[in-house]
Motif scaffolding. Structure first.
Motif, mmCIF file in Angstrom:
data_model
loop_
_atom_site.group_PDB
_atom_site.id
_atom_site.type_symbol
_atom_site.label_atom_id
_atom_site.label_comp_id
_atom_site.label_asym_id
_atom_site.label_seq_id
_atom_site.Cartn_x
_atom_site.Cartn_y
_atom_site.Cartn_z
ATOM 1 N N UNK A 329 -7.989 0.929 -6.726
ATOM 2 C CA UNK A 329 -6.935 0.927 -5.714
ATOM 3 C C UNK A 329 -7.436 0.363 -4.379
ATOM 4 N N UNK A 330 -8.671 0.654 -4.024
ATOM 5 C CA UNK A 330 -9.231 0.110 -2.783
ATOM 6 C C UNK A 330 -9.311 -1.410 -2.835
ATOM 7 N N UNK A 331 -9.809 -1.951 -3.954
ATOM 8 C CA UNK A 331 -9.900 -3.406 -4.087
ATOM 9 C C UNK A 331 -8.517 -4.047 -4.033
ATOM 10 N N UNK A 332 -7.537 -3.383 -4.614
ATOM 11 C CA UNK A 332 -6.175 -3.904 -4.598
ATOM 12 C C UNK A 332 -5.629 -3.910 -3.173
ATOM 13 N N UNK A 333 -5.853 -2.815 -2.423
ATOM 14 C CA UNK A 333 -5.358 -2.726 -1.049
ATOM 15 C C UNK A 333 -6.033 -3.742 -0.143
ATOM 16 N N UNK A 334 -7.324 -4.010 -0.368
ATOM 17 C CA UNK A 334 -8.034 -5.018 0.434
ATOM 18 C C UNK A 334 -7.370 -6.385 0.283
ATOM 19 N N UNK A 335 -6.952 -6.709 -0.946
ATOM 20 C CA UNK A 335 -6.290 -8.005 -1.154
ATOM 21 C C UNK A 335 -4.886 -7.994 -0.566
ATOM 22 N N UNK A 336 -4.157 -6.891 -0.727
ATOM 23 C CA UNK A 336 -2.825 -6.801 -0.140
ATOM 24 C C UNK A 336 -2.885 -7.011 1.373
ATOM 25 N N UNK A 337 -3.922 -6.465 2.021
ATOM 26 C CA UNK A 337 -4.061 -6.571 3.481
ATOM 27 C C UNK A 337 -4.627 -7.913 3.915
ATOM 28 N N UNK A 340 -9.415 -9.881 1.406
ATOM 29 C CA UNK A 340 -10.118 -10.604 0.350
ATOM 30 C C UNK A 340 -9.186 -11.685 -0.192
ATOM 31 N N UNK A 341 -9.729 -12.848 -0.586
ATOM 32 C CA UNK A 341 -8.867 -13.938 -1.071
ATOM 33 C C UNK A 341 -8.230 -13.644 -2.423
ATOM 34 N N UNK A 342 -8.812 -12.746 -3.197
ATOM 35 C CA UNK A 342 -8.271 -12.411 -4.515
ATOM 36 C C UNK A 342 -8.642 -10.968 -4.840
ATOM 37 N N UNK A 343 -7.896 -10.396 -5.770
ATOM 38 C CA UNK A 343 -8.192 -9.043 -6.263
ATOM 39 C C UNK A 343 -9.093 -9.171 -7.490
ATOM 40 N N UNK A 344 -10.286 -8.563 -7.419
ATOM 41 C CA UNK A 344 -11.242 -8.590 -8.531
ATOM 42 C C UNK A 344 -11.812 -7.186 -8.674
ATOM 43 N N UNK A 345 -11.707 -6.630 -9.893
ATOM 44 C CA UNK A 345 -12.199 -5.267 -10.101
ATOM 45 C C UNK A 345 -12.578 -5.072 -11.566
ATOM 46 N N UNK A 346 -13.656 -4.313 -11.791
ATOM 47 C CA UNK A 346 -14.063 -3.937 -13.144
ATOM 48 C C UNK A 346 -13.817 -2.438 -13.323
#
Length: 629
Positions: A329-337, A340-346
């Protein structure tokens, strides 16, 4: 007539109690009179003290002496000065202040100037406020002109059209018209609105004005030359002016962004089909409606059919491992804001069969609203379970290698530290053995000390060699060696042991330099000695040992066979493990369990190998293969 005029003394109380400074000064610049207010203004305690201190008003009082000359010039011309503002020194303390001065000229009967009379009021705060207001207006004007967009200030009367109070010059860049034209015609900019957007825009503006709320809207405009642009307009209600509603706002050109968003939206389906062709799972999330469509491949990745998994974001979020949810969820929010140029998460996802699968999730927002909030996002799911398992194995291997390296270094250091005192023990034991006064009983004890010490020294030497081999620090020197010579040197050390054990030796190694190897003489002798020693020690009484050598391709092979008890398959698997004696450590044969492990590593260090063939009850054969010389 003079009876009707007040006497001079009648004005004394006015002069003394006047709340602003009053004075009389002479043409030469000296002070003749000063009331208490003026005395206090200049930092003095009494009029006498001030009159004694002031010598030249022009130089001592005015920060800019030219102001005194201008003051006198106006007095000479007009006979009086009103509201004359100057920056002066507070005479005693030399503090800079601002004053407003009113004065007139008093002349004699011949018209000559007798003195000047006037009043003086400190206006420092007023001047500073005025200066601050001026600076603020200049700064505001700079902002007004430099903001990348069109700033405007509109008055909205209850009846009639809006009145443009002010608008920034950048209106020409956006609409192609001068700012002055919009001031003359407040309705000018309305006619540029795109016909298909005009009704919507006017309704939004009217509603925002009526409800006194912020307006945030995007629409198209069409310029006189036919150019079409996208405009983002924001405005907020300002403080009313004379009872008239006011709105302050900004118009920005967002054409490039809107074109990019439209292109992304139009190509979204194309990208989805392209991504699906890679075999990865594809998802398309409409954040405005809360619907997230998963491709059939995406659902199949977790063992679900298309109908079994609903097209909702919480469907897969609910299957995500609890330990990975927060980071996802943090990685997703960083991209929404936009951080970050893209959402990337494992993260891990629980499949239908209950197993956890590692997933690489990647996505990008392809559409945002006027405020920058995400509207649509597409992405993929890639199965990286095998890669994660391989990474875990690699980390485990690296940890094991590090532990093995640390063990080797520890053994090497301990062996080095033990050799010095052990050599001293052996040396003194040998001296005691040579002493004629030593009894037979004591010689037996000494023999045990020497035997144990030599066994321990041999053990430490083997440990040092193994540690050096594992750390790559054991020096070896390759040279051409006749195999026969090395075998004879090794046999010379073990012949007595073979005789004592009743072992018959069959020597089939060719004489002279018939077979030559490329090896380190000392290390090859160490290998052959270990193999011969084991063949003798672990043999049966009256058994035999056979040595045979032959050329095999580009190598020379030396085999050492014995008539011992042989080895099982499980014992052969553990044979070359350091300190492994296969149960013989409790038997009568002394040993450390390092000889074979060391021999194999020495052979490999010289480019060779050692293999074993053995059958329980039929003996064993060890084959050493080294490069031919």
């Amino acid at each position: 007539m003079h009876r009707d005029l007040p006497d001079a003394d009648d004005f004394c109380s006015l002069f003394e109690f006047l709340p602003i400074g009053a004075y009389r000064s002479l043409p030469d610049g000296t002070q003749a009179r000063a009331n208490p207010a003026l005395v206090r203004l200049n930092g003095y305690d009494s009029e006498a003290e001030m009159l004694a201190a002031v010598r030249d008003i022009a130089r001592e009082w005015y920060v800019d002496p030219a102001r005194r000359a201008l003051f006198l010039q106006q007095l000479d011309r007009d006979g009086q000065v009103t509201g004359f503002e100057s920056e002066v020194w507070r005479h005693k303390t030399r503090e800079r202040i601002w004053v407003s001065e009113n004065a007139h000229v008093v002349r004699d009967a011949a018209g000559r100037v007798r003195y000047y009379e006037g009043t003086l009021e400190e206006i420092t705060e007023r001047v500073r406020e005025r200066q601050a207001l001026h600076r603020s207006r200049l700064q505001l004007q700079q902002v007004f002109e430099l903001v990348p967009g069109v700033l405007y200030h509109w008055a909205m009367p209850n009846s009639g059209p809006a009145l443009t109070a002010s608008i920034s010059p950048r209106v020409k860049e956006l609409f192609g018209v001068e700012a002055e034209a919009t001031l003359r015609d407040p309705m000018l900019l309305r006619r540029f609105r795109h016909p298909q957007d005009r009704e919507r825009v006017e309704a939004e503006i009217a509603a925002a004005t009526l409800e006194r709320r912020t307006l945030d809207i995007e629409f198209r405009i069409v310029l006189d030359d036919g150019t079409e642009k996208w405009v983002h307009q924001t405005s907020s209600p300002g403080p009313p002016e004379d009872g008239v509603e006011v709105r302050v706002g900004l118009l920005q050109d967002v054409t490039e962004r809107k074109r990019a968003e439209i292109a992304l939206r139009e190509n979204g389906e194309l990208w989805k089909r392209a991504l699906e062709s890679t075999g990865d799972g594809v998802w398309d999330w409409d954040l405005a409606t809360g619907v997230e469509v998963y491709s059939p491949q995406c659902k199949a990745l977790y063992g679900y059919s298309d109908a079994e998994l609903p097209n909702l974001p919480q469907a897969l979020d609910g299957l995500t491992h609890p330990d990975d949810t927060e980071r996802m969820r943090q990685d997703r929010e960083h991209h929404f804001a936009g951080r970050t140029p893209a959402y990337v998460n494992e993260h891990r996802v629980r499949c239908k069969n209950g197993q956890w699968k590692w997933i690489l999730s990647r996505g990008i927002v392809i559409s945002r609203d006027a405020a920058g909030r995400p509207l649509r996002m597409i992405g993929t799911h890639t199965d990286i379970t095998a890669a994660k398992q391989a990474e875990a194995l690699r980390l485990e291997r690296d940890r094991a290698a590090a532990a093995d390296q640390a063990k080797s270094q520890f053994l090497s250091r301990v062996s080095h530290e033990l050799r010095t005192p052990l050599n001293a023990i052996l040396g003194f034991a040998q001296l005691l053995d040579l002493d004629p006064g030593t009894s037979e009983r004591q010689r037996g004890w000494i023999a045990h000390v020497l035997s144990s010490g030599q066994h321990l020294l041999a053990l430490m030497n083997d440990i040092l060699d193994i540690s050096s081999l594992q750390t790559g620090q054991l020096p070896t020197t390759n040279e051409r060696l006749p195999l026969r010579v090395v075998v004879e040197e090794a046999w010379a050390m073990l012949a007595a042991a073979a005789k004592d054990a009743g072992i018959t030796v069959v020597d089939e190694v060719p004489p002279g330099d018939a077979l030559v190897v490329q090896a380190d003489r000392r290390r090859l002798k160490q290998i052959v000695s270990n193999l011969l020693s084991n063949a003798i020690k672990y043999n049966r009484r009256g058994g035999w040992v056979r040595l045979h050598a032959q050329a095999v391709g580009n190598a020379v092979e030396l085999s050492v066979a014995d008539s011992g008890p042989g080895l099982s398959e499980a014992e052969r698997a553990r044979l070359f493990t350091p300190f492994e004696r296969l149960g013989a450590r409790h038997g009568p044969v002394a040993g450390t369990g390092l000889g074979l492990a060391l021999s194999r590593q020495l052979a490999e260090a010289m480019g060779g190998s050692i293999e074993v063939e053995s059958t329980p009850g039929e003996g064993s054969t060890f084959r050493v293969r080294l490069p031919a010389g």
